[in-house]
Write an enzyme that holds these catalytic residues in place. Structure first.
Site, PDB file in Angstrom:
ATOM      1  N   GLU A 437       0.828  -1.221   0.000  1.00 43.92           N
ATOM      2  CA  GLU A 437       0.000   0.000   0.000  1.00 43.92           C
ATOM      3  C   GLU A 437       0.854   1.259   0.000  1.00 43.92           C
ATOM      4  O   GLU A 437       0.532   2.260   0.630  1.00 43.92           O
ATOM      5  CB  GLU A 437      -0.968   0.005   1.188  1.00 43.92           C
ATOM      6  CG  GLU A 437      -1.929  -1.157   1.216  1.00 43.92           C
ATOM      7  CD  GLU A 437      -2.756  -1.287  -0.049  1.00 43.92           C
ATOM      8  OE1 GLU A 437      -2.903  -0.291  -0.785  1.00 43.92           O
ATOM      9  OE2 GLU A 437      -3.258  -2.391  -0.315  1.00 43.92           O
ATOM     10  N   GLY A 438       1.946   1.207  -0.760  1.00 41.57           N
ATOM     11  CA  GLY A 438       2.846   2.344  -0.864  1.00 41.57           C
ATOM     12  C   GLY A 438       3.998   2.210   0.101  1.00 41.57           C
ATOM     13  O   GLY A 438       3.802   2.107   1.313  1.00 41.57           O
TER      14      GLY A 438
END
Length: 595
Positions: A437-438
């Site tokens: 998620e990044g």
């Protein structure tokens, strides 16, 4: 035990006053009793169904057999139970079959699931996030076709973003979508990798929320659209193959019980996808899910760190080793290692990280609820503050719980390095969170490059106002006044560093401005958790005088952890500020050939 119910109740109902949400019409059918019932139900499932499979799911990881991923048989009843009890859509409206449960309470329940068995917890909540995208942006036909079976657990939901040559750089995805004669229906072709729960045998169908580019559309991120691409599509009353093949499975260092799939889409030109919303707006739609998921990732990391903390705490209380430093008589009995100052330091470090992180994540969850129910300036204020805090809420717990689970292993010593104790598993499972998620680097760029300056710095202004409000309250309480002064000092240093960096940006020196964005994120995270600890200390100090004996110990533990965090962790801001204001641009000037 893998979490503290007392601490969760303290965070929810004493610090956050989550019961105040029931004053709003949307949540008026709930009360403290119903919230407690939700948390008790979550604990029951976690203790009876999820936690017993923790080690089994790690040792017997999913396998790809004859084109299908096989997962632990124990997941089938768990997924069924989660669907039957309404966990997947609990926060949705009544008219959608939901319970209109505050996200704050649902995330607290999720924390219990994740602390019990992270791998087992992800299946149902991934379906909830994916279904939420369809219900928010999809047509009524898509909602009716796909979401009911996702809510029930019959169908799995995923988000399919990453490709072999496009990870964080989503503008470079190559999965294509070609229009068919039917409006909103496209032929999809491409590959997706690292898809959590992308295929498994505990459900009838997998529904992928997939990013792809419509042929002839704009280049880069502006050309990305969002599609529902089912593993099997409906024709008449039957499910038929939709040319979404499982090309491989990734075997991971941790988090092994949940499969991560490599998907091949449309290799036989037979994959059909259904457009969600408008063409070329897929990235903005997906960011809704990604922002929700980023808070969830922070919560996941915190839950794993919490489980590791309580495992090492239990061991430290039971393990005899040596004698107190001042005790020279070898005939005296050994003392438990929890009586050694260095072990207490490691336990305080863990406690400060996991309970400080949980405080921030539940605060973010309440902001999410306020955005839903508030209007006007109050809604905008909550929205801007949550937007600013999201990269911190994702990254601080993710990075720090790698360190806190390492401390848990250290406390157990050689035992911690063996599979006979669970902390080595927690250590492995924690490591994914700074990546998915990044990555932390991406969130550093997001915070410094966008969130600090967005709306002319209004979000940052709101943040500094909120922290300053807590500092002012704490300054009125004699016992914690010193800590309010310390936080005020370090808040000023952070503002000074921010001003210096914005000065570089103003001169057009963008590479220098963003070169140490990750360190800026670290600085911001340390200060934010210090703020959360001051909030907790205010309540603990306020309640200490009238508390029963067990609660007095609890509140004293909070106040001592505040002392630890300010003495050992907050002071790290000094070196970070010094680096952020340095003119030595070594990372920019270093050449690739010099490594």
């Amino acid at each position: 035990m893998f979490f503290s119910k007392r601490d969760l109740q303290f965070q929810l109902f004493e610090v956050l006053d989550s019961e105040s949400l029931t004053k709003y019409e949307y949540f008026q059918d709930h009360n403290r009793e119903s919230f407690d019932m939700v948390l008790d139900a979550a604990e029951s499932i976690a203790v009876k169904m999820m936690h017993p499979l923790l080690i089994e799911m790690d040792r017997n990881e999913p396998q790809l057999i004859d084109g299908k991923i096989r997962i632990h048989d124990g997941m089938k009843p768990i997924i069924k139970k989660m669907g039957e009890d309404g966990w997947v859509n609990a926060a949705f409206r009544y008219d959608e079959g939901g319970q209109q449960l505050p996200v704050t309470i649902l995330n607290a329940a999720g924390f219990i699931f994740q602390a019990s068995n992270y791998s087992a917890s992800i299946f149902s909540f991934m379906s909830g996030g994916s279904a939420n995208l369809i219900r928010t942006f999809g047509s009524q036909e898509l909602i009716d076709t796909f979401t009911p079976n996702m809510y029930s657990g019959k169908w799995q939901g995923t988000m399919a973003l990453t490709e072999p040559d496009a990870g964080s750089s989503l503008s470079d995805i190559s999965t294509s979508a070609e229009p068919t004669e039917k409006e909103g229906v496209f032929k999809i072709k491409g590959q997706k990798i690292y898809i959590s729960a992308g295929d498994h045998d505990a459900c009838e169908n997998v529904i992928h929320l997939m990013l792809a580019k419509i042929k002839g559309g704009p280049i880069g991120a502006k050309g990305i659209s969002l599609f529902v691409v089912p593993q099997k599509r409906i024709e008449g009353s039957q499910l038929i193959d939709n040319d979404v093949l499982t090309a491989g499975i990734f075997h991971k260092m941790g988090y092994k019980g949940a499969p991560i799939a490599h998907l091949s889409i449309g290799s036989n030109d037979g994959a059909i996808g259904y457009l969600v919303g408008e063409p070329h707006k897929g990235l903005s739609y997906m960011f809704q899910l990604m922002n929700e998921a980023r808070v969830s990732v922070g919560l996941n990391a915190t839950a794993i760190g919490t489980a590791a903390y309580y495992a090492s705490l239990a061991y430290a209380k039971e393990r005899p080793q040596g004698r107190k430093i001042a005790e020279k008589d070898p005939s005296k009995p050994q003392t438990s290692i929890i009586n050694h100052a260095d072990v207490k330091r490691m336990l305080l470090f863990q406690k400060s990280v996991v309970e400080g992180s949980l405080s921030l994540l539940l605060f973010c969850s309440k902001l999410s609820d306020l955005i839903h129910i508030e209007t006007g300036e109050a809604k905008e204020r909550a929205s801007l503050l949550l937007d600013l805090l999201t990269p911190i809420a994702k990254s601080f717990p993710s990075e720090m719980c790698c360190l806190s689970t390492s401390a848990a292993v250290q406390i157990l010593g050689g035992a911690g390095y063996t599979t006979d104790f669970p902390v080595e598993q927690y250590y492995r499972e924690a490591r994914i969170h700074p990546i998915h998620e990044g990555t932390t680097g991406i969130h550093g760029l997001d915070l410094l490059g966008r969130k600090i300056t967005i709306h002319n710095g209004k979000a940052a202004q709101i943040y500094f106002e909120e922290v300053s409000k807590t500092i002012k309250e704490a300054s009125q309480v004699t016992e914690i006044q010193l800590f309010s002064e310390k936080l005020q000092k370090y808040l000023g240093k952070a503002q000074q560093a921010t001003g210096h960096l914005l000065g570089l940006a103003g001169k057009g020196e963008i590479e220098k401005y963003l070169a140490d964005a990750t360190l800026y994120l670290e600085m911001f995270g340390i200060i934010t958790i210090a703020w959360q600890w001051l909030n907790q200390a205010l309540i603990a100090q306020q309640n200490l005088a009238t508390a029963h004996e067990a609660d007095r110990d609890f509140y004293q533990g909070k106040l001592m952890t505040l002392r630890y965090y300010y003495e050992y962790e907050l002071v790290k801001v000094d070196s970070l500020v010094k680096r952020l204001q340095s003119t030595d641009n070594v990372t920019i000037e270093m050449q690739s050939g010099w490594f």
